[in-house]
Write a protein that holds these residues in place. Sequence first.
Motif, short mmCIF file in Angstrom:
data_model
loop_
_atom_site.label_atom_id
_atom_site.label_comp_id
_atom_site.label_asym_id
_atom_site.label_seq_id
_atom_site.Cartn_x
_atom_site.Cartn_y
_atom_site.Cartn_z
N ASP A 70 -145.26 53.24 22.78
CA ASP A 70 -145.51 52.98 24.42
C ASP A 70 -144.96 51.34 24.70
O ASP A 70 -145.80 50.80 24.34
CB ASP A 70 -146.87 53.30 24.62
CG ASP A 70 -147.25 53.10 26.15
OD1 ASP A 70 -146.35 52.43 26.95
OD2 ASP A 70 -148.16 53.36 26.49
N LEU A 71 -143.96 51.38 25.29
CA LEU A 71 -143.26 50.02 25.51
C LEU A 71 -143.35 49.68 26.80
O LEU A 71 -142.79 50.46 27.75
CB LEU A 71 -141.86 49.63 25.06
CG LEU A 71 -141.81 50.33 23.28
CD1 LEU A 71 -140.24 50.11 23.13
CD2 LEU A 71 -142.56 49.51 22.40
N LEU A 72 -143.91 48.33 27.15
CA LEU A 72 -143.97 47.91 28.66
C LEU A 72 -143.27 46.64 28.64
O LEU A 72 -143.44 45.85 27.90
CB LEU A 72 -145.40 47.53 28.83
CG LEU A 72 -145.83 47.08 30.27
CD1 LEU A 72 -145.37 47.90 31.29
CD2 LEU A 72 -147.04 46.58 30.46
N ASP A 73 -142.26 46.69 29.63
CA ASP A 73 -141.48 45.44 29.70
C ASP A 73 -142.11 44.69 30.93
O ASP A 73 -142.00 45.01 32.36
CB ASP A 73 -139.94 46.00 30.12
CG ASP A 73 -138.94 44.80 30.43
OD1 ASP A 73 -139.57 43.55 30.42
OD2 ASP A 73 -137.87 45.18 30.35
N ARG A 74 -142.79 43.58 30.41
CA ARG A 74 -143.44 43.03 31.65
C ARG A 74 -142.66 42.13 32.72
O ARG A 74 -142.82 41.60 33.41
CB ARG A 74 -144.54 42.14 31.05
CG ARG A 74 -145.54 42.80 30.07
CD ARG A 74 -146.57 42.00 29.53
NE ARG A 74 -147.51 42.39 28.65
CZ ARG A 74 -148.42 43.35 29.22
NH1 ARG A 74 -148.74 43.44 30.44
NH2 ARG A 74 -149.51 44.07 28.35
N ARG A 75 -141.14 41.83 32.10
CA ARG A 75 -140.59 41.23 32.78
C ARG A 75 -139.56 41.96 33.99
O ARG A 75 -138.59 41.34 34.64
CB ARG A 75 -139.39 40.25 31.76
CG ARG A 75 -139.91 39.29 30.87
CD ARG A 75 -138.94 39.14 29.76
NE ARG A 75 -138.43 40.03 29.24
CZ ARG A 75 -137.44 40.01 28.60
NH1 ARG A 75 -137.05 39.13 27.90
NH2 ARG A 75 -137.06 41.30 27.63
N ARG A 76 -139.69 43.23 33.81
CA ARG A 76 -138.84 43.91 34.86
C ARG A 76 -139.72 44.93 35.56
O ARG A 76 -140.62 45.70 35.12
CB ARG A 76 -137.78 44.70 33.83
CG ARG A 76 -136.83 45.60 34.68
CD ARG A 76 -135.60 45.90 33.87
NE ARG A 76 -136.09 46.50 32.73
CZ ARG A 76 -135.61 47.94 32.44
NH1 ARG A 76 -134.83 48.49 33.40
NH2 ARG A 76 -135.82 48.64 31.47
N ALA A 77 -139.24 45.03 36.99
CA ALA A 77 -139.98 45.88 37.97
C ALA A 77 -139.26 47.46 37.55
O ALA A 77 -137.94 47.46 37.30
CB ALA A 77 -139.74 45.78 39.14
N ASP A 78 -140.16 48.39 37.60
CA ASP A 78 -139.34 49.85 37.58
C ASP A 78 -138.60 49.92 38.70
O ASP A 78 -138.81 49.63 39.84
CB ASP A 78 -140.63 50.87 37.66
CG ASP A 78 -140.11 52.02 36.96
OD1 ASP A 78 -139.16 52.67 37.96
OD2 ASP A 78 -140.31 52.50 35.84
N PRO A 79 -137.28 50.49 38.40
CA PRO A 79 -136.19 50.71 39.49
C PRO A 79 -136.69 51.91 40.46
O PRO A 79 -136.24 51.60 41.65
CB PRO A 79 -134.93 50.97 38.79
CG PRO A 79 -135.37 51.53 37.20
CD PRO A 79 -136.75 50.70 36.90
N TRP A 80 -137.56 52.52 40.12
CA TRP A 80 -137.98 53.88 41.01
C TRP A 80 -139.30 53.51 41.44
O TRP A 80 -139.63 54.03 42.66
CB TRP A 80 -137.85 54.94 40.25
CG TRP A 80 -136.61 55.25 39.48
CD1 TRP A 80 -136.23 55.40 38.12
CD2 TRP A 80 -135.38 55.59 40.26
NE1 TRP A 80 -135.12 55.51 37.88
CE2 TRP A 80 -134.44 55.82 38.83
CE3 TRP A 80 -134.78 55.93 41.34
CZ2 TRP A 80 -133.05 56.05 39.15
CZ3 TRP A 80 -133.46 56.24 41.57
CH2 TRP A 80 -132.82 56.28 40.49
#
Length: 402
Positions: A66-76
Amino acid sequence: MNVVGRATAAAASLTVLVVLAVLAADAVLVFPASAQAARRSAPPPDAGLALPAPTGRSLVGATTLDLLDRRRADPWRPAVRRELMVTLWYPAGARTRRLLAYTTPEVSAGVLGSMGVARSSWPGVLSAVRTHSYVDAPPAGSPGRRPLVLLSPGFGMPRSSLTALGEDLASRGYVVAGVDHTYEAAGVQFPDGRFAGCVPCSSTDPERFGKVIRGRREDLSFVLDRLTGAHPAWSGAGIIDSSRVGMAGHSIGGAAALATLQTDRRVRAGLDLDGTLLPPRHEVRRPFLLVGSDVHGMPGTDGSWEASWAELTGWKKWLRLAGAGHLTFTDWGLLAEGLGVRRQLPPDSAAEQYGTIGSARGLRITRAYVAAFFDAKLRGERAPLLTGPSRAYPEISFKVPR
Protein backbone atom coordinates in the motif's frame (compact mmCIF):
# COMPACT_ATOMS: atom_id res chain seq x y z
CA MET A 1 -12.19 3.79 -31.19
CA ASN A 2 -9.61 4.60 -28.50
CA VAL A 3 -8.84 2.35 -25.56
CA VAL A 4 -11.07 4.22 -23.15
CA GLY A 5 -13.90 4.10 -25.64
CA ARG A 6 -13.40 0.40 -26.24
CA ALA A 7 -13.39 -0.34 -22.52
CA THR A 8 -16.47 1.74 -21.93
CA ALA A 9 -18.31 0.07 -24.82
CA ALA A 10 -17.27 -3.27 -23.45
CA ALA A 11 -18.66 -2.29 -20.07
CA ALA A 12 -22.02 -1.77 -21.68
CA SER A 13 -22.10 -5.10 -23.51
CA LEU A 14 -19.71 -7.31 -21.61
CA THR A 15 -20.87 -8.64 -18.29
CA VAL A 16 -17.37 -8.89 -16.87
CA LEU A 17 -16.80 -5.16 -17.26
CA VAL A 18 -20.28 -3.92 -16.44
CA VAL A 19 -18.85 -3.77 -12.93
CA LEU A 20 -17.77 -0.26 -13.89
CA ALA A 21 -21.35 0.92 -13.70
CA VAL A 22 -22.01 -1.01 -10.51
CA LEU A 23 -18.93 0.02 -8.57
CA ALA A 24 -18.26 3.50 -9.98
CA ALA A 25 -18.21 5.82 -7.00
CA ASP A 26 -17.27 9.40 -6.27
CA ALA A 27 -15.38 8.63 -3.07
CA VAL A 28 -13.46 6.00 -1.22
CA LEU A 29 -15.99 4.01 0.77
CA VAL A 30 -15.97 1.42 3.51
CA PHE A 31 -17.76 -1.58 2.06
CA PRO A 32 -21.31 -2.10 3.38
CA ALA A 33 -22.21 -4.75 5.92
CA SER A 34 -23.72 -7.04 3.29
CA ALA A 35 -20.36 -7.37 1.56
CA GLN A 36 -18.58 -7.78 4.87
CA ALA A 37 -20.91 -10.70 5.49
CA ALA A 38 -19.73 -12.20 2.20
CA ARG A 39 -16.21 -12.20 3.62
CA ARG A 40 -17.39 -14.34 6.54
CA SER A 41 -19.54 -16.74 4.51
CA ALA A 42 -18.49 -20.34 4.04
CA PRO A 43 -16.27 -21.15 1.08
CA PRO A 44 -18.11 -22.31 -2.05
CA PRO A 45 -17.82 -25.75 -3.53
CA ASP A 46 -14.85 -26.06 -5.88
CA ALA A 47 -15.84 -24.06 -8.94
CA GLY A 48 -12.80 -25.23 -10.90
CA LEU A 49 -11.53 -21.68 -11.35
CA ALA A 50 -7.76 -21.77 -11.51
CA LEU A 51 -5.05 -19.88 -13.35
CA PRO A 52 -2.66 -21.84 -15.55
CA ALA A 53 0.51 -22.95 -13.84
CA PRO A 54 3.61 -20.81 -14.41
CA THR A 55 6.01 -22.17 -17.00
CA GLY A 56 9.33 -21.20 -15.40
CA ARG A 57 11.50 -23.11 -12.96
CA SER A 58 11.13 -20.95 -9.87
CA LEU A 59 8.53 -21.04 -7.15
CA VAL A 60 6.56 -17.80 -7.06
CA GLY A 61 6.16 -15.59 -4.02
CA ALA A 62 3.79 -12.65 -3.70
CA THR A 63 3.25 -9.72 -1.42
CA THR A 64 1.08 -6.61 -1.53
CA LEU A 65 2.10 -3.03 -0.91
CA ASP A 66 0.00 0.00 0.00
CA LEU A 67 1.96 2.99 -1.32
CA LEU A 68 1.11 6.60 -0.50
CA ASP A 69 2.65 9.39 -2.56
CA ARG A 70 2.64 12.28 -0.12
CA ARG A 71 4.01 14.65 -2.76
CA ARG A 72 1.21 14.25 -5.28
CA ALA A 73 -2.50 14.99 -5.18
CA ASP A 74 -4.76 12.33 -6.64
CA PRO A 75 -5.69 13.40 -10.20
CA TRP A 76 -9.31 12.30 -9.68
CA ARG A 77 -9.69 13.39 -6.03
CA PRO A 78 -7.34 16.36 -5.55
CA ALA A 79 -8.24 16.68 -1.86
CA VAL A 80 -6.34 13.46 -1.06
CA ARG A 81 -2.85 12.19 -1.77
CA ARG A 82 -2.33 9.57 -4.47
CA GLU A 83 -2.46 6.06 -2.96
CA LEU A 84 -1.80 2.85 -4.89
CA MET A 85 -2.11 -0.86 -4.23
CA VAL A 86 0.62 -3.02 -5.78
CA THR A 87 1.07 -6.77 -6.00
CA LEU A 88 4.65 -8.03 -6.25
CA TRP A 89 5.33 -11.44 -7.75
CA TYR A 90 8.90 -12.71 -7.48
CA PRO A 91 11.05 -15.86 -7.51
CA ALA A 92 10.71 -17.55 -4.12
CA GLY A 93 13.10 -19.72 -2.17
CA ALA A 94 10.44 -21.76 -0.36
CA ARG A 95 6.71 -22.29 -0.09
CA THR A 96 4.59 -20.75 2.64
CA ARG A 97 1.27 -21.98 3.99
CA ARG A 98 -0.93 -19.62 2.01
CA LEU A 99 -1.50 -18.91 -1.66
CA LEU A 100 -2.23 -15.37 -2.78
CA ALA A 101 -5.95 -14.55 -2.92
CA TYR A 102 -6.90 -13.60 -6.46
CA THR A 103 -9.01 -10.69 -5.26
CA THR A 104 -11.00 -9.67 -2.20
CA PRO A 105 -14.49 -11.04 -1.51
CA GLU A 106 -15.83 -7.49 -1.72
CA VAL A 107 -14.48 -6.92 -5.21
CA SER A 108 -15.66 -10.39 -6.22
CA ALA A 109 -19.17 -9.63 -5.02
CA GLY A 110 -19.31 -6.54 -7.20
CA VAL A 111 -17.95 -8.37 -10.23
CA LEU A 112 -20.42 -11.22 -9.85
CA GLY A 113 -23.25 -8.77 -9.45
CA SER A 114 -22.27 -7.16 -12.74
CA MET A 115 -22.26 -10.60 -14.33
CA GLY A 116 -25.89 -11.17 -13.46
CA VAL A 117 -25.22 -13.68 -10.70
CA ALA A 118 -25.79 -11.41 -7.73
CA ARG A 119 -27.99 -14.07 -6.11
CA SER A 120 -25.06 -16.46 -5.98
CA SER A 121 -24.90 -18.28 -2.64
CA TRP A 122 -21.25 -17.23 -2.34
CA PRO A 123 -20.57 -13.87 -3.99
CA GLY A 124 -16.88 -14.08 -3.07
CA VAL A 125 -16.20 -16.92 -5.51
CA LEU A 126 -13.58 -14.99 -7.48
CA SER A 127 -11.51 -14.62 -4.33
CA ALA A 128 -11.22 -18.42 -4.42
CA VAL A 129 -9.66 -18.53 -7.89
CA ARG A 130 -6.55 -20.64 -7.47
CA THR A 131 -3.28 -18.82 -7.96
CA HIS A 132 0.26 -20.18 -7.78
CA SER A 133 1.89 -17.51 -5.59
CA TYR A 134 2.93 -18.13 -2.00
CA VAL A 135 2.18 -15.19 0.28
CA ASP A 136 5.29 -13.48 1.66
CA ALA A 137 7.57 -16.34 0.65
CA PRO A 138 11.29 -15.60 1.05
CA PRO A 139 12.70 -14.06 -2.14
CA ALA A 140 15.28 -16.08 -4.05
CA GLY A 141 18.25 -14.57 -5.82
CA SER A 142 21.52 -12.79 -5.29
CA PRO A 143 21.45 -9.08 -4.50
CA GLY A 144 20.87 -6.89 -7.53
CA ARG A 145 20.33 -9.72 -10.01
CA ARG A 146 16.59 -9.82 -10.77
CA PRO A 147 15.13 -7.67 -13.57
CA LEU A 148 11.97 -5.74 -12.71
CA VAL A 149 8.83 -5.56 -14.87
CA LEU A 150 5.94 -3.16 -14.17
CA LEU A 151 2.43 -4.21 -15.25
CA SER A 152 -0.42 -1.77 -15.87
CA PRO A 153 -3.93 -3.21 -16.46
CA GLY A 154 -6.62 -2.07 -18.84
CA PHE A 155 -9.00 0.80 -18.17
CA GLY A 156 -11.54 -0.21 -15.55
CA MET A 157 -9.72 -3.46 -14.80
CA PRO A 158 -7.92 -4.31 -11.54
CA ARG A 159 -4.33 -5.44 -11.24
CA SER A 160 -5.53 -8.99 -10.62
CA SER A 161 -6.50 -9.26 -14.30
CA LEU A 162 -2.79 -9.73 -15.14
CA THR A 163 -2.02 -12.27 -12.41
CA ALA A 164 -1.29 -15.18 -14.76
CA LEU A 165 1.21 -13.04 -16.67
CA GLY A 166 2.82 -11.75 -13.47
CA GLU A 167 3.18 -15.23 -12.01
CA ASP A 168 4.70 -16.59 -15.20
CA LEU A 169 7.33 -13.86 -15.42
CA ALA A 170 8.18 -14.35 -11.75
CA SER A 171 8.65 -18.08 -12.30
CA ARG A 172 11.16 -17.16 -15.01
CA GLY A 173 13.23 -15.04 -12.66
CA TYR A 174 11.66 -11.57 -12.78
CA VAL A 175 10.32 -9.36 -10.03
CA VAL A 176 6.94 -8.12 -11.28
CA ALA A 177 4.89 -5.22 -9.93
CA GLY A 178 1.19 -5.19 -10.84
CA VAL A 179 -0.27 -1.75 -10.17
CA ASP A 180 -3.84 -0.79 -9.35
CA HIS A 181 -4.48 2.74 -10.60
CA THR A 182 -6.88 4.05 -7.99
CA TYR A 183 -10.21 5.43 -9.26
CA GLU A 184 -9.47 3.95 -12.72
CA ALA A 185 -10.36 0.36 -11.84
CA ALA A 186 -13.76 -1.18 -11.18
CA GLY A 187 -12.64 -1.54 -7.61
CA VAL A 188 -9.53 -1.04 -5.53
CA GLN A 189 -9.60 -2.14 -1.91
CA PHE A 190 -7.10 -1.01 0.71
CA PRO A 191 -5.98 -3.03 3.74
CA ASP A 192 -8.18 -1.04 6.12
CA GLY A 193 -11.29 -1.88 4.10
CA ARG A 194 -11.65 1.37 2.15
CA PHE A 195 -12.97 0.80 -1.37
CA ALA A 196 -12.41 3.07 -4.37
CA GLY A 197 -14.64 2.84 -7.42
CA CYS A 198 -14.03 4.16 -10.91
CA VAL A 199 -14.43 7.91 -11.30
CA PRO A 200 -13.80 8.47 -15.05
CA CYS A 201 -15.49 5.30 -16.31
CA SER A 202 -18.78 7.04 -17.03
CA SER A 203 -17.19 10.31 -18.15
CA THR A 204 -17.62 11.58 -21.70
CA ASP A 205 -14.78 14.09 -21.43
CA PRO A 206 -12.68 13.71 -24.61
CA GLU A 207 -9.59 14.63 -22.62
CA ARG A 208 -9.86 11.73 -20.17
CA PHE A 209 -7.79 9.39 -22.37
CA GLY A 210 -4.77 11.66 -22.10
CA LYS A 211 -5.41 12.37 -18.43
CA VAL A 212 -5.48 8.66 -17.60
CA ILE A 213 -2.22 8.03 -19.46
CA ARG A 214 -0.44 11.00 -17.89
CA GLY A 215 -1.57 9.95 -14.43
CA ARG A 216 -0.45 6.37 -14.95
CA ARG A 217 2.93 7.57 -16.12
CA GLU A 218 3.32 9.34 -12.78
CA ASP A 219 2.00 6.30 -10.89
CA LEU A 220 4.50 3.97 -12.50
CA SER A 221 7.49 6.22 -11.95
CA PHE A 222 6.44 6.57 -8.30
CA VAL A 223 6.20 2.79 -7.89
CA LEU A 224 9.64 2.48 -9.45
CA ASP A 225 10.94 5.05 -6.95
CA ARG A 226 9.53 3.03 -4.05
CA LEU A 227 11.02 -0.24 -5.26
CA THR A 228 14.48 0.91 -6.27
CA GLY A 229 15.13 4.01 -4.16
CA ALA A 230 17.32 4.41 -1.11
CA HIS A 231 14.53 3.29 1.24
CA PRO A 232 12.48 0.71 -0.67
CA ALA A 233 8.95 -0.18 0.42
CA TRP A 234 9.58 -3.91 0.04
CA SER A 235 11.99 -5.74 2.34
CA GLY A 236 13.05 -8.02 -0.52
CA ALA A 237 13.90 -5.20 -2.91
CA GLY A 238 17.60 -5.94 -2.64
CA ILE A 239 17.27 -8.65 -5.29
CA ILE A 240 16.13 -6.12 -7.91
CA ASP A 241 18.54 -4.97 -10.60
CA SER A 242 17.49 -1.34 -11.03
CA SER A 243 19.43 -1.10 -14.29
CA ARG A 244 17.13 -3.67 -15.93
CA VAL A 245 13.56 -2.38 -15.77
CA GLY A 246 10.81 -3.06 -18.29
CA MET A 247 7.12 -2.34 -18.50
CA ALA A 248 4.09 -4.00 -20.09
CA GLY A 249 0.47 -2.94 -20.15
CA HIS A 250 -2.87 -4.14 -21.45
CA SER A 251 -5.20 -1.78 -23.29
CA ILE A 252 -4.69 1.72 -21.87
CA GLY A 253 -1.93 0.20 -19.75
CA GLY A 254 -0.04 -0.37 -23.00
CA ALA A 255 -0.40 3.30 -23.86
CA ALA A 256 0.91 4.09 -20.38
CA ALA A 257 3.91 1.85 -21.05
CA LEU A 258 4.84 3.91 -24.10
CA ALA A 259 4.28 7.18 -22.23
CA THR A 260 6.46 6.04 -19.34
CA LEU A 261 9.18 4.89 -21.70
CA GLN A 262 9.34 8.43 -23.09
CA THR A 263 9.72 10.18 -19.74
CA ASP A 264 11.47 7.76 -17.37
CA ARG A 265 14.95 6.79 -18.47
CA ARG A 266 15.04 3.95 -15.96
CA VAL A 267 12.59 1.95 -18.11
CA ARG A 268 14.63 0.18 -20.77
CA ALA A 269 11.90 -1.58 -22.78
CA GLY A 270 8.12 -1.41 -23.19
CA LEU A 271 5.31 -3.62 -24.44
CA ASP A 272 1.72 -2.89 -25.45
CA LEU A 273 -0.94 -5.62 -25.32
CA ASP A 274 -3.79 -4.51 -27.59
CA GLY A 275 -3.89 -0.91 -26.43
CA THR A 276 -4.59 2.22 -28.47
CA LEU A 277 -1.60 4.57 -28.33
CA LEU A 278 -1.16 8.28 -28.10
CA PRO A 279 1.39 8.88 -30.89
CA PRO A 280 4.71 9.98 -29.37
CA ARG A 281 5.66 13.64 -29.64
CA HIS A 282 9.28 12.69 -30.26
CA GLU A 283 11.12 9.58 -31.33
CA VAL A 284 11.36 6.65 -28.94
CA ARG A 285 14.72 4.92 -29.26
CA ARG A 286 14.26 2.15 -26.71
CA PRO A 287 12.76 -1.25 -27.63
CA PHE A 288 8.98 -1.46 -27.96
CA LEU A 289 6.82 -4.47 -28.80
CA LEU A 290 3.23 -4.30 -30.06
CA VAL A 291 1.06 -7.41 -29.66
CA GLY A 292 -2.57 -7.14 -30.65
CA SER A 293 -5.81 -8.49 -32.02
CA ASP A 294 -7.36 -7.88 -35.42
CA VAL A 295 -8.37 -4.40 -34.27
CA HIS A 296 -4.71 -3.52 -34.76
CA GLY A 297 -4.39 -5.26 -38.10
CA MET A 298 -3.47 -3.68 -41.39
CA PRO A 299 -6.04 -2.49 -42.10
CA GLY A 300 -7.71 -2.36 -38.70
CA THR A 301 -10.20 -0.17 -36.92
CA ASP A 302 -7.51 1.41 -34.73
CA GLY A 303 -4.91 3.34 -36.66
CA SER A 304 -2.91 4.55 -33.66
CA TRP A 305 -0.22 1.90 -34.09
CA GLU A 306 0.48 2.94 -37.66
CA ALA A 307 0.44 6.59 -36.59
CA SER A 308 3.02 5.83 -33.88
CA TRP A 309 5.22 3.45 -35.85
CA ALA A 310 7.54 6.02 -37.46
CA GLU A 311 8.40 7.53 -34.08
CA LEU A 312 9.49 4.15 -32.71
CA THR A 313 13.06 4.39 -33.95
CA GLY A 314 14.65 1.73 -31.76
CA TRP A 315 14.09 -2.02 -31.93
CA LYS A 316 10.40 -2.64 -32.66
CA LYS A 317 8.06 -5.40 -33.72
CA TRP A 318 4.34 -5.50 -34.48
CA LEU A 319 2.70 -8.87 -33.83
CA ARG A 320 -0.88 -9.93 -34.55
CA LEU A 321 -2.49 -12.80 -32.65
CA ALA A 322 -5.06 -14.31 -34.99
CA GLY A 323 -8.42 -14.95 -33.39
CA ALA A 324 -7.69 -12.81 -30.34
CA GLY A 325 -10.20 -10.58 -28.60
CA HIS A 326 -9.40 -7.61 -26.42
CA LEU A 327 -9.44 -9.68 -23.21
CA THR A 328 -7.49 -12.62 -24.64
CA PHE A 329 -4.30 -11.13 -23.21
CA THR A 330 -5.62 -11.19 -19.63
CA ASP A 331 -7.04 -13.67 -17.11
CA TRP A 332 -10.61 -12.65 -17.84
CA GLY A 333 -11.09 -14.97 -20.81
CA LEU A 334 -10.41 -18.04 -18.73
CA LEU A 335 -12.53 -16.86 -15.83
CA ALA A 336 -15.44 -15.89 -18.04
CA GLU A 337 -15.37 -19.33 -19.62
CA GLY A 338 -15.22 -20.98 -16.21
CA LEU A 339 -18.24 -19.01 -14.99
CA GLY A 340 -20.22 -19.54 -18.17
CA VAL A 341 -20.34 -15.81 -18.91
CA ARG A 342 -19.17 -16.06 -22.49
CA ARG A 343 -22.05 -18.36 -23.46
CA GLN A 344 -24.52 -15.69 -22.35
CA LEU A 345 -23.17 -13.01 -24.72
CA PRO A 346 -24.23 -12.30 -28.29
CA PRO A 347 -21.73 -13.90 -30.69
CA ASP A 348 -20.37 -10.57 -31.94
CA SER A 349 -19.73 -9.28 -28.42
CA ALA A 350 -18.13 -12.55 -27.37
CA ALA A 351 -15.82 -12.50 -30.38
CA GLU A 352 -14.84 -8.87 -29.87
CA GLN A 353 -13.93 -9.35 -26.24
CA TYR A 354 -12.72 -12.95 -26.09
CA GLY A 355 -11.95 -13.74 -29.70
CA THR A 356 -12.27 -17.11 -31.37
CA ILE A 357 -9.01 -18.52 -30.12
CA GLY A 358 -9.36 -20.57 -26.95
CA SER A 359 -8.68 -18.48 -23.86
CA ALA A 360 -6.08 -20.92 -22.51
CA ARG A 361 -4.27 -20.93 -25.85
CA GLY A 362 -4.34 -17.16 -26.16
CA LEU A 363 -2.94 -16.69 -22.67
CA ARG A 364 -0.24 -19.27 -23.29
CA ILE A 365 0.90 -17.43 -26.42
CA THR A 366 0.78 -14.06 -24.67
CA ARG A 367 3.00 -15.30 -21.84
CA ALA A 368 5.48 -16.85 -24.27
CA TYR A 369 6.00 -13.67 -26.30
CA VAL A 370 6.07 -11.32 -23.33
CA ALA A 371 8.75 -13.47 -21.71
CA ALA A 372 10.74 -13.68 -24.95
CA PHE A 373 10.72 -9.89 -25.27
CA PHE A 374 11.97 -9.22 -21.77
CA ASP A 375 14.48 -12.07 -21.95
CA ALA A 376 15.94 -10.40 -25.03
CA LYS A 377 15.79 -6.77 -23.97
CA LEU A 378 16.48 -6.99 -20.23
CA ARG A 379 18.71 -10.07 -20.11
CA GLY A 380 20.34 -9.99 -23.51
CA GLU A 381 19.31 -13.57 -24.29
CA ARG A 382 18.49 -15.04 -27.66
CA ALA A 383 14.76 -14.93 -28.40
CA PRO A 384 13.94 -16.92 -31.57
CA LEU A 385 10.22 -16.15 -31.17
CA LEU A 386 10.92 -12.51 -32.02
CA THR A 387 12.81 -13.20 -35.25
CA GLY A 388 9.91 -14.50 -37.33
CA PRO A 389 6.99 -16.93 -37.56
CA SER A 390 7.08 -19.92 -35.23
CA ARG A 391 5.76 -23.42 -35.88
CA ALA A 392 4.84 -23.65 -32.21
CA TYR A 393 2.67 -20.52 -32.44
CA PRO A 394 1.32 -20.22 -35.99
CA GLU A 395 -1.36 -17.82 -34.75
CA ILE A 396 1.26 -15.07 -34.51
CA SER A 397 2.05 -13.05 -37.62
CA PHE A 398 4.59 -10.24 -38.03
CA LYS A 399 3.42 -6.96 -39.52
CA VAL A 400 5.62 -4.47 -41.34
CA PRO A 401 3.94 -1.11 -41.99
CA ARG A 402 4.99 0.82 -45.07
